[in-house]
Design a protein around this motif. Sequence first.
Motif, mmCIF file in Angstrom:
data_model
loop_
_atom_site.group_PDB
_atom_site.id
_atom_site.type_symbol
_atom_site.label_atom_id
_atom_site.label_comp_id
_atom_site.label_asym_id
_atom_site.label_seq_id
_atom_site.Cartn_x
_atom_site.Cartn_y
_atom_site.Cartn_z
ATOM 1 N N ARG A 30 0.849 -1.196 0.000
ATOM 2 C CA ARG A 30 0.000 0.000 0.000
ATOM 3 C C ARG A 30 0.880 1.240 0.000
ATOM 4 O O ARG A 30 1.862 1.285 0.750
ATOM 5 C CB ARG A 30 -0.888 -0.003 1.247
ATOM 6 C CG ARG A 30 -2.210 0.690 1.015
ATOM 7 C CD ARG A 30 -3.057 0.596 2.240
ATOM 8 N NE ARG A 30 -3.848 -0.635 2.297
ATOM 9 C CZ ARG A 30 -4.822 -0.833 3.176
ATOM 10 N NH1 ARG A 30 -5.111 0.096 4.050
ATOM 11 N NH2 ARG A 30 -5.508 -1.952 3.178
ATOM 12 N N HIS A 67 -9.321 2.160 3.382
ATOM 13 C CA HIS A 67 -9.742 3.417 4.016
ATOM 14 C C HIS A 67 -8.746 4.549 3.799
ATOM 15 O O HIS A 67 -8.981 5.666 4.256
ATOM 16 C CB HIS A 67 -9.895 3.187 5.523
ATOM 17 C CG HIS A 67 -8.627 2.731 6.172
ATOM 18 N ND1 HIS A 67 -8.211 1.420 6.135
ATOM 19 C CD2 HIS A 67 -7.663 3.409 6.836
ATOM 20 C CE1 HIS A 67 -7.053 1.320 6.753
ATOM 21 N NE2 HIS A 67 -6.693 2.511 7.197
ATOM 22 N N ARG A 288 -15.165 -3.590 5.893
ATOM 23 C CA ARG A 288 -15.466 -3.418 7.319
ATOM 24 C C ARG A 288 -16.617 -2.452 7.530
ATOM 25 O O ARG A 288 -16.938 -1.641 6.668
ATOM 26 C CB ARG A 288 -14.243 -3.007 8.115
ATOM 27 C CG ARG A 288 -13.528 -1.777 7.651
ATOM 28 C CD ARG A 288 -12.617 -1.327 8.779
ATOM 29 N NE ARG A 288 -11.279 -1.056 8.388
ATOM 30 C CZ ARG A 288 -10.550 -0.070 8.916
ATOM 31 N NH1 ARG A 288 -11.073 0.720 9.831
ATOM 32 N NH2 ARG A 288 -9.320 0.138 8.546
ATOM 33 N N TYR A 338 -6.238 -3.949 20.444
ATOM 34 C CA TYR A 338 -7.027 -2.713 20.368
ATOM 35 C C TYR A 338 -8.461 -2.892 20.867
ATOM 36 O O TYR A 338 -9.209 -1.928 20.933
ATOM 37 C CB TYR A 338 -7.059 -2.184 18.933
ATOM 38 C CG TYR A 338 -5.703 -1.716 18.447
ATOM 39 C CD1 TYR A 338 -5.190 -0.492 18.869
ATOM 40 C CD2 TYR A 338 -4.941 -2.491 17.596
ATOM 41 C CE1 TYR A 338 -3.947 -0.068 18.445
ATOM 42 C CE2 TYR A 338 -3.693 -2.073 17.162
ATOM 43 C CZ TYR A 338 -3.190 -0.858 17.591
ATOM 44 O OH TYR A 338 -1.964 -0.436 17.179
ATOM 45 N N THR A 360 -2.423 -7.626 15.164
ATOM 46 C CA THR A 360 -3.239 -6.789 14.284
ATOM 47 C C THR A 360 -3.201 -7.309 12.847
ATOM 48 O O THR A 360 -2.169 -7.790 12.387
ATOM 49 C CB THR A 360 -2.696 -5.347 14.312
ATOM 50 O OG1 THR A 360 -2.792 -4.883 15.637
ATOM 51 C CG2 THR A 360 -3.492 -4.436 13.400
ATOM 52 N N GLU A 380 -11.815 -6.983 14.409
ATOM 53 C CA GLU A 380 -10.958 -5.928 14.934
ATOM 54 C C GLU A 380 -11.896 -4.838 15.452
ATOM 55 O O GLU A 380 -13.035 -4.716 14.982
ATOM 56 C CB GLU A 380 -10.057 -5.364 13.831
ATOM 57 C CG GLU A 380 -9.047 -6.385 13.331
ATOM 58 C CD GLU A 380 -7.996 -5.768 12.416
ATOM 59 O OE1 GLU A 380 -6.815 -5.909 12.720
ATOM 60 O OE2 GLU A 380 -8.363 -5.146 11.415
ATOM 61 N N ARG A 501 2.900 0.076 19.069
ATOM 62 C CA ARG A 501 3.410 -0.801 17.994
ATOM 63 C C ARG A 501 3.552 0.010 16.697
ATOM 64 O O ARG A 501 2.855 1.029 16.512
ATOM 65 C CB ARG A 501 2.506 -2.022 17.761
ATOM 66 C CG ARG A 501 1.109 -1.678 17.324
ATOM 67 C CD ARG A 501 0.305 -2.916 16.990
ATOM 68 N NE ARG A 501 0.483 -3.327 15.611
ATOM 69 C CZ ARG A 501 -0.109 -2.754 14.566
ATOM 70 N NH1 ARG A 501 -0.915 -1.705 14.728
ATOM 71 N NH2 ARG A 501 0.081 -3.217 13.353
ATOM 72 N N GLY A 504 1.509 -1.242 10.308
ATOM 73 C CA GLY A 504 1.907 -2.009 9.126
ATOM 74 C C GLY A 504 1.425 -1.356 7.845
ATOM 75 O O GLY A 504 1.737 -1.811 6.753
ATOM 76 N N ARG A 510 1.759 3.564 16.476
ATOM 77 C CA ARG A 510 0.457 3.784 17.108
ATOM 78 C C ARG A 510 0.576 3.640 18.629
ATOM 79 O O ARG A 510 1.245 2.721 19.113
ATOM 80 C CB ARG A 510 -0.567 2.769 16.603
ATOM 81 C CG ARG A 510 -0.866 2.902 15.123
ATOM 82 C CD ARG A 510 -2.151 2.160 14.766
ATOM 83 N NE ARG A 510 -2.228 1.926 13.323
ATOM 84 C CZ ARG A 510 -2.598 2.838 12.432
ATOM 85 N NH1 ARG A 510 -2.928 4.055 12.819
ATOM 86 N NH2 ARG A 510 -2.634 2.536 11.156
HETATM 87 C C1 LIG Z 1 -5.291 0.073 14.826
HETATM 88 C C2 LIG Z 1 -5.879 -0.260 13.513
HETATM 89 O O1 LIG Z 1 -7.054 -0.001 13.285
HETATM 90 N N1 LIG Z 1 -5.058 -0.853 12.624
HETATM 91 C C3 LIG Z 1 -5.513 -1.224 11.270
HETATM 92 C C4 LIG Z 1 -4.464 -0.891 10.241
HETATM 93 O O2 LIG Z 1 -3.287 -1.620 10.554
HETATM 94 P P1 LIG Z 1 -1.947 -0.977 11.110
HETATM 95 O O3 LIG Z 1 -0.925 -2.073 11.004
HETATM 96 O O4 LIG Z 1 -2.256 -0.606 12.531
HETATM 97 O O5 LIG Z 1 -1.654 0.229 10.289
HETATM 98 O O6 LIG Z 1 -4.917 -1.279 8.944
HETATM 99 C C5 LIG Z 1 -5.127 -2.689 8.828
HETATM 100 C C6 LIG Z 1 -5.503 -2.986 7.394
HETATM 101 O O7 LIG Z 1 -6.690 -2.374 7.019
HETATM 102 C C7 LIG Z 1 -6.200 -3.132 9.820
HETATM 103 O O8 LIG Z 1 -6.347 -4.519 9.735
HETATM 104 C C8 LIG Z 1 -5.780 -2.715 11.232
HETATM 105 O O9 LIG Z 1 -6.789 -3.011 12.154
#
Ligand SMILES: CC(=O)N[C@H]1[C@@H](OP(=O)(O)O)O[C@H](CO)[C@@H](O)[C@@H]1O
Length: 536
Positions: A30, A67, A288, A338, A360, A380, A501, A504, A510
């Motif tokens: 991404r 998103h 979602r 979370y 996550t 989630e 953490r 990703g 975060r």
């Molecule tokens: C705290 C949070 O909402 N993190 C999200 C976000 O991941 P991060 O690794 O935290 O950037 O994007 C992911 C992909 O859409 C989703 O699976 C996850 O829940």
Amino acid sequence: MVDGQLVAELVEKYCTTRGYRYSYGTAGFRDDASRLDTVMFATGIIACLRSIALDGRPVGVMITASHNPASDNGVKIVEPDGSMLVQSWESTATDLANLLSSGSAEAIRQKIGQLASSGSGVRPRLVVGRDSRVSGPRLLQCLLGSASSLFQAQIRDYGLLTTPQLHYPTSRSLSMDRSVEEEDYFVDFSSAWNEITRLHDVEGLPCAGLVVDCANGVGGLKIHSFIPRCRVLSGTTTVINDNCSDAESLNRGCGADFVKTNQRLPTGIKETDGDSRLYCSFDGDADRVVFYYLNEDSKFQLLDGDRISALLAYFIAQLLEQSGLRSVLSMGVVQTAYANGSSTKYLQNQLNVPVTCAKTGVKHLHHEAVSNYDVGIYFEANGHGTVIFSDRFHDTVGSQTQDSLATKTLRLLPQLINQTVGDAISDMLAVLAVLSILKWSPSRWGKEFTDLPNLLNKVIVPDRSKFIATDQERRLTSPAGLQEKIDEAVSRFRSARSFVRASGTEDAVRVYAEAATQEEANELSAVVSRLVLESC
Ligand SMILES: CC(=O)N[C@H]1[C@@H](OP(=O)(O)O)O[C@H](CO)[C@@H](O)[C@@H]1O
Ligand SMILES: [Mg+2]
């Protein structure tokens, strides 16, 4: 034998981003769409190789950045069973994208030759879809640049789809004796909805209507084809933020991520609207959903992924009880760090349902749910998830001699709830069906437990890879000494929890904090965020 000249020409034409480092992260690749051509070319190769490794079974490729802002895009690979790309292949995808980005022609030719030679004789099959982003068609061409030209892959391009819609034909292509059409998806889920609501004589929703915010994404296009097929919903549903042809408005001030992160109403809904309707928001690729309502003071009340898990666990536990199967079939909930602490306590103490914590990213939750339970519920907190029913569940429920209402309902649930991946449309139907059957208003649903006040913050650091987490990402092992300082800070607040953490999907770290009051959660978040910055 790979034609070196052809490889050189294709790389020259399609891999225009050079010297950039890519990583197949939480949800695939991404980035800003302008930097993704090289990655798309790499993804075409990896998806074909995966299909070849699986004897030509269809592999899915979804072009989306969910998103993220409209200027971003991304891509994820889907296994033939509809699950996410197996983790052991992620590093191959990362390495290849970075090699292509390096631009070293001979090394690229050798690598592609080496990878492609492994599958001689098998013709790969790809199933492709994309969300409504304007960069989608251009990036698709980069994908086809490798998949068609190098592998002569058999490609079915479905055009605009939600992410779960792409998972659907990927996982069904082999079990059907004809090609899978988008229509099949609509028919399957609307039929399950119509059947379960007829079974329970549902003639209306337990609220004044439903409002669906589609984040101005591809979900807006699809929901209009879907809702008219659904009894009860066709007369009671209002769709807003459904303008996916206005590229810039995607996820802007609306959608599941905006609503969950900002804990407020999206564009298009006003607090003065104060009524007893139920609202929900999809994200940009409609995998979602979060719900919300306005309370008697017209104040926004969020019903997020933790609430969806809790509602479904409550309902399915009741059905298992009524069918005499509660002790026969195992049921559990998978959350991430979370998840609000109150939801975990509610599940464990009120419902007696075991809870597992996963890293996550839905691929981790999915794996836990499938491995541990006959009914594995995972969401989630941001609303991404589903419920997976095991073969043992199907065998046991299918062989029940007494055909009670509860047993019939249990048989229908796996048809209503998407069995491959989180799906905003299917999850919305599941929640509406349960609320309608229980005759629970949105506020009744919200009363099951009270969330601990919390705050999710983002801290920009010079190098987020220095933040290494363990224990399902609840504790840090690096930078050295930081975790001890976080522990000390947490001990100074009541009912507090905080963890850090690296994201990703974004270049940020975060910080999550929850505590007895919002003021304490905010203060804890500020203290921990400061500690993060000091550690850099
Ligand atoms: C705290 C949070 O909402 N993190 C999200 C976000 O991941 P991060 O690794 O935290 O950037 O994007 C992911 C992909 O859409 C989703 O699976 C996850 O829940
Ligand atoms: Mg999404």
